[in-house]
Structure formats: C-alpha cells, structure tokens
Motif scaffolding. Structure first.
Motif, mmCIF file in Angstrom:
data_model
loop_
_atom_site.group_PDB
_atom_site.id
_atom_site.type_symbol
_atom_site.label_atom_id
_atom_site.label_comp_id
_atom_site.label_asym_id
_atom_site.label_seq_id
_atom_site.Cartn_x
_atom_site.Cartn_y
_atom_site.Cartn_z
ATOM 1 N N LEU A 142 0.820 -1.219 0.000
ATOM 2 C CA LEU A 142 0.000 0.000 0.000
ATOM 3 C C LEU A 142 0.854 1.271 0.000
ATOM 4 O O LEU A 142 0.778 2.068 -0.949
ATOM 5 C CB LEU A 142 -0.974 -0.011 1.177
ATOM 6 C CG LEU A 142 -1.835 1.255 1.333
ATOM 7 C CD1 LEU A 142 -2.716 1.468 0.103
ATOM 8 C CD2 LEU A 142 -2.684 1.185 2.594
ATOM 9 N N PRO A 143 1.688 1.514 1.010
ATOM 10 C CA PRO A 143 2.451 2.779 0.988
ATOM 11 C C PRO A 143 3.510 2.854 -0.094
ATOM 12 O O PRO A 143 3.800 3.954 -0.588
ATOM 13 C CB PRO A 143 3.072 2.848 2.393
ATOM 14 C CG PRO A 143 3.074 1.450 2.889
ATOM 15 C CD PRO A 143 1.889 0.775 2.269
ATOM 16 N N VAL A 144 4.099 1.718 -0.487
ATOM 17 C CA VAL A 144 5.118 1.807 -1.534
ATOM 18 C C VAL A 144 4.469 2.148 -2.874
ATOM 19 O O VAL A 144 5.052 2.876 -3.694
ATOM 20 C CB VAL A 144 5.947 0.501 -1.623
ATOM 21 C CG1 VAL A 144 5.216 -0.601 -2.375
ATOM 22 C CG2 VAL A 144 7.299 0.783 -2.287
ATOM 23 N N GLY A 243 9.087 7.708 2.744
ATOM 24 C CA GLY A 243 7.702 7.784 2.321
ATOM 25 C C GLY A 243 6.941 6.479 2.401
ATOM 26 O O GLY A 243 5.726 6.464 2.210
ATOM 27 N N HIS A 244 7.642 5.375 2.664
ATOM 28 C CA HIS A 244 6.882 4.121 2.814
ATOM 29 C C HIS A 244 7.382 3.249 3.962
ATOM 30 O O HIS A 244 6.596 2.520 4.567
ATOM 31 C CB HIS A 244 6.931 3.309 1.503
ATOM 32 C CG HIS A 244 8.201 2.571 1.251
ATOM 33 N ND1 HIS A 244 9.303 3.153 0.679
ATOM 34 C CD2 HIS A 244 8.558 1.283 1.480
ATOM 35 C CE1 HIS A 244 10.268 2.264 0.554
ATOM 36 N NE2 HIS A 244 9.853 1.116 1.057
ATOM 37 N N ALA A 359 1.364 9.720 6.052
ATOM 38 C CA ALA A 359 1.387 8.478 6.838
ATOM 39 C C ALA A 359 0.106 8.318 7.642
ATOM 40 O O ALA A 359 -0.442 7.213 7.752
ATOM 41 C CB ALA A 359 2.603 8.473 7.763
ATOM 42 N N ARG A 360 -0.373 9.414 8.230
ATOM 43 C CA ARG A 360 -1.627 9.351 8.990
ATOM 44 C C ARG A 360 -2.790 8.943 8.081
ATOM 45 O O ARG A 360 -3.597 8.080 8.437
ATOM 46 C CB ARG A 360 -1.925 10.708 9.624
ATOM 47 C CG ARG A 360 -1.077 11.051 10.834
ATOM 48 C CD ARG A 360 -1.505 12.373 11.443
ATOM 49 N NE ARG A 360 -0.947 12.561 12.760
ATOM 50 C CZ ARG A 360 0.057 13.394 13.037
ATOM 51 N NH1 ARG A 360 0.618 14.101 12.064
ATOM 52 N NH2 ARG A 360 0.508 13.506 14.276
ATOM 53 N N LEU A 361 -2.871 9.583 6.915
ATOM 54 C CA LEU A 361 -3.971 9.296 5.997
ATOM 55 C C LEU A 361 -3.919 7.843 5.537
ATOM 56 O O LEU A 361 -4.943 7.137 5.536
ATOM 57 C CB LEU A 361 -3.903 10.237 4.799
ATOM 58 C CG LEU A 361 -4.994 10.065 3.734
ATOM 59 C CD1 LEU A 361 -6.371 10.371 4.317
ATOM 60 C CD2 LEU A 361 -4.712 10.972 2.531
ATOM 61 N N GLU A 362 -2.747 7.369 5.148
ATOM 62 C CA GLU A 362 -2.613 5.987 4.678
ATOM 63 C C GLU A 362 -2.998 4.993 5.770
ATOM 64 O O GLU A 362 -3.695 4.000 5.506
ATOM 65 C CB GLU A 362 -1.170 5.732 4.242
ATOM 66 C CG GLU A 362 -0.791 6.410 2.949
ATOM 67 C CD GLU A 362 0.681 6.219 2.613
ATOM 68 O OE1 GLU A 362 0.973 5.918 1.443
ATOM 69 O OE2 GLU A 362 1.525 6.369 3.511
#
Length: 407
Positions: A142-144, A243-244, A359-362
């Motif tokens: 997801l984050p990557v 960022g991930h 990060a919070r949103l993800e």
C-alpha cells in the motif's frame, strides 16, 4: 543490571519483540552514559527539550570521534535529515514545496480516493484466503505504491526499490557483536544504486514537467534556486524510503495491536469516527521509529542534572518517552480514544517528519478497510518475527489465520 549496558541490551535482537521493560529501566536510571561513551535519554520532557534545542546537531560529523562509516559518503551529499540549519532548512523547504502546504495544500488530501482504491484492491486479492501475511500482502504494497506514484516511479520497478530499501534499512541494525561493516557496505551500495536510478529518472523529466514530485524537484526553481543533480538524488532517495518504510511498520504494528486488544478492535468497529485518535495512539504506543541515534551536542549540555559533553553520541529513545508515566496516564494501556496525545511518533522540532500527514492518511484508510476483514482472524504466532533494526522497529512478517483453520 548495569545502566551502562542499556544500549547494548536494547539493541540486542533478543529484546526486539518487547523492549519496553528496558525502556522502563532507562527512565528509572535517568540520563545514562554507556560503555561506548554515548548517552541515552528516555524520559519525555528531556527528549522534548533536546529535540527543540539548537545546540543539538543531527550531523554526526560533529562528533568528537565520528564513525568512519558516516564520513564515507562518496559523491552523494547527505540527505537533509542528517544536516543542520541553514542547509537542512533550505533542502527541506525545497522538498516540501511540491509535497504539501503552503505551496501544494491539496496534494495529500487529493490522494484519499487513490489510497482507498489501492487498499480495497489489495484486500480483494486475498479475500477468501485462510492465511494472510499482513506485511507482504497489504502493509508493504500500500504505501510503496502510493509513494512511487507520488514520485513518478514506474510500478514495475517496485521489486528493485524493495531490494535497495531492505539493504539500506538492514544497515540500521546496530546490534552489538555482529558484523556491522558488511551491512554498512551493502547499505551504501543500495543507497548509491537507488540514488543513481532516481537521478536518471528525475533527469528524464528536466524540461518536461509533469505532476509528480521528481518533476517538481528538477523543474521548480523555488525562491533559492534549483537543487543540484546530487541534491536531487539524495532528496529523492530520502523521500522514497521515508515515504513508505515507516508507514509499513505503523500499519503492521496497528494490526498487531488491535488483534492483541480485541476490545479496542470491537470499539473501533462500533465507533469508526475514533480512527484518527486511534492512529495517534498507535504512534505513541507502538511507534514505527524507536530511537534517534544520531544526535550530537555542539556544546556541553546539561540534561536532567547530567552534563553531556560536546561531541558525544546522544541517543534519544523516543519510544521510551512515549511511555513515560510522568507525561501519560497509564502509558502501558492502549486507549484508542486517548486525549492530549503529544507523542514522538513523528519526532518533534525542526526535524519532525513532514510526511506525517500522508502516513496518517494511509494508516487511517488502511485500518478502516481492514477492520471488517479482521473479524474471524487471529495471530498465527505472537510475538511475530521482527525485523533486525532496533531503530525502525516492526514485524518482518505478520501472519494471521482464519479461526478454525490450521496455521
């Protein structure tokens, strides 16, 4: 045990699954000088003061006896996370211009639907399975995927990104008694390879602006001029990793914590509006970054009655401060509705993480999407296997099994 061995014990992989008793010992002993001459700080108010103290440097080259590995940077300049003002401020502000307020105020909020869609697609891919690895099948992709889209990195290159990132993060394993030099060499090679790749990718956008961050870094002159090619490479590498990497741990630690606290999981299902507060509590209770090992006083500094000399290694144990009973009521209790939650999950001061809104949103979207699916699943093993790094702490795998099935 002796307080001067605390850092050795905290970084020992045998204590990775549960370092919190050692953090309690650290707080009881106050500021402690270690066998290697470094100083550990684990109390909330002292950490907060040091994070805002301009006498505390983030550049390890200011140490009296700097680690030779920190001096072997090659042609690539240090990323701004390891610099002090004014260079830190210049590079950070330049990187922030295309990322968020005030110059790009809608960038993060505009990702909401895309992140939600990605989370739902990932869940659809393992829907119906009896066994899932939350890390490999959800918390990592997801984050990557999101940060690669933001930067403009092609999705087909994600496997290379993961290999380089793993090498770089493995280099942060500072477990005493292990071969750190080999990991450092692999980490430097991974960083150099990622930087070269991102530099070439950014260079292809020079003069051909698009909507991604790499394009902005090479085409937006900003008030202080464009970044050099080397600065673009170092900044893009930092943005991609930061960022991930921490968000993977945050999502994974969140799932682990909720499965360990079924009453909190049940409450969040009944009161989904609590999710933003729950994510803040996760950042306090099980943060993705446990310590900042690269701080150095530029002058003798008194901390809680102890003089930390100029040039000495100073290690701020953020996760210990997050559980300081002098700051938080019942700090060992996970409360998804906790008020007054000024944690160190994203640091503080001039080096606080500017990627925190993303990060919070993800994490909020990820956990919202997973909550209904976790019903009927349990942890396959507890504690799970952890990654090596004591700095970026999180499970390497988090296997869950459908209740009634064999692991």
């Amino acid at each position: 045990m002796q307080p001067d061995t605390l850092f050795q014990r905290i970084t020992d992989y045998a204590n990775r699954a549960d370092p919190y008793p050692l953090y309690a010992e650290l707080r009881e002993n106050g500021v402690t000088r270690q066998e290697d001459g470094g100083y550990l700080v684990g109390t909330y108010h002292e950490i907060a003061a040091l994070l805002h103290d301009p006498r505390i440097s983030s550049d390890t080259r200011n140490r009296t006896d700097p680690d030779p590995a920190t001096l072997r940077r090659g042609d690539l300049p240090p990323a701004f996370i390891g610099l002090d003002d004014p260079e830190h401020d210049r590079l950070r502000r330049t990187a922030m211009r295309p990322f968020g307020p005030p110059h790009s105020p809608g960038r993060i909020d505009g990702l909401h639907d895309d992140i939600t869609r990605t989370a739902e697609e990932l869940i659809d891919s393992f829907r119906g399975a009896d066994r899932i690895d939350i890390v490999d099948e959800f918390a990592y992709p997801l984050p990557v995927t999101v940060i690669c889209r933001l930067l403009g990195v092609p999705h087909e290159d994600v496997p290379r990104i993961r290999a380089w990132t793993d090498a770089i993060v493995t280099g942060l394993d500072i477990t005493p008694g292990t071969d750190q030099e080999e990991r450092r060499q692999a980490a430097m090679a991974g960083r150099d390879a990622m930087a070269l790749y991102l530099g070439e990718l950014a260079g292809s956008r020079r003069g051909h602006p698009s909507h991604d961050l790499l394009s902005a870094l090479v085409n937006d002159p900003g008030p202080e001029g464009q970044l050099t090619e080397r600065e673009v490479m170092a900044t893009a590498t930092l943005l991609l990793i930061a960022g991930h990497e921490t968000t993977v741990n945050l999502i994974t630690n969140g799932v682990l914590t909720l499965l360990r606290h079924p009453e909190a999981l049940k409450r969040l299902r009944a009161e989904p509006e609590l999710m933003p507060k729950a994510v803040e509590e996760l950042l306090r209770y099980e943060p993705p970054v446990h310590m900042l090992p690269q701080r150095t006083p530029l002058a003798d500094v008194e901390v809680a009655g102890v003089t930390v000399p100029k040039g000495a290694p100073l290690i701020l144990v953020l996760a210990s401060g997050n559980r300081d009973p002098r700051r938080f009521d019942e700090p060992g209790h996970f409360d998804p509705a906790r008020e007054d939650n000024q944690h160190f999950g994203f640091g503080a001061g001039v080096h606080s993480c500017f990627g925190a809104p993303l990060a919070r949103l993800e994490t909020q979207i990820a956990l919202d999407a997973l909550l209904p699916y976790l019903d009927g699943f349990h942890l396959t093993e507890d504690p799970p296997p952890y990654r090596r790094s004591p700095i970026l702490r999180g499970p390497r795998h988090l296997l869950i099994n459908r209740t009634g099935t064999q692991p």
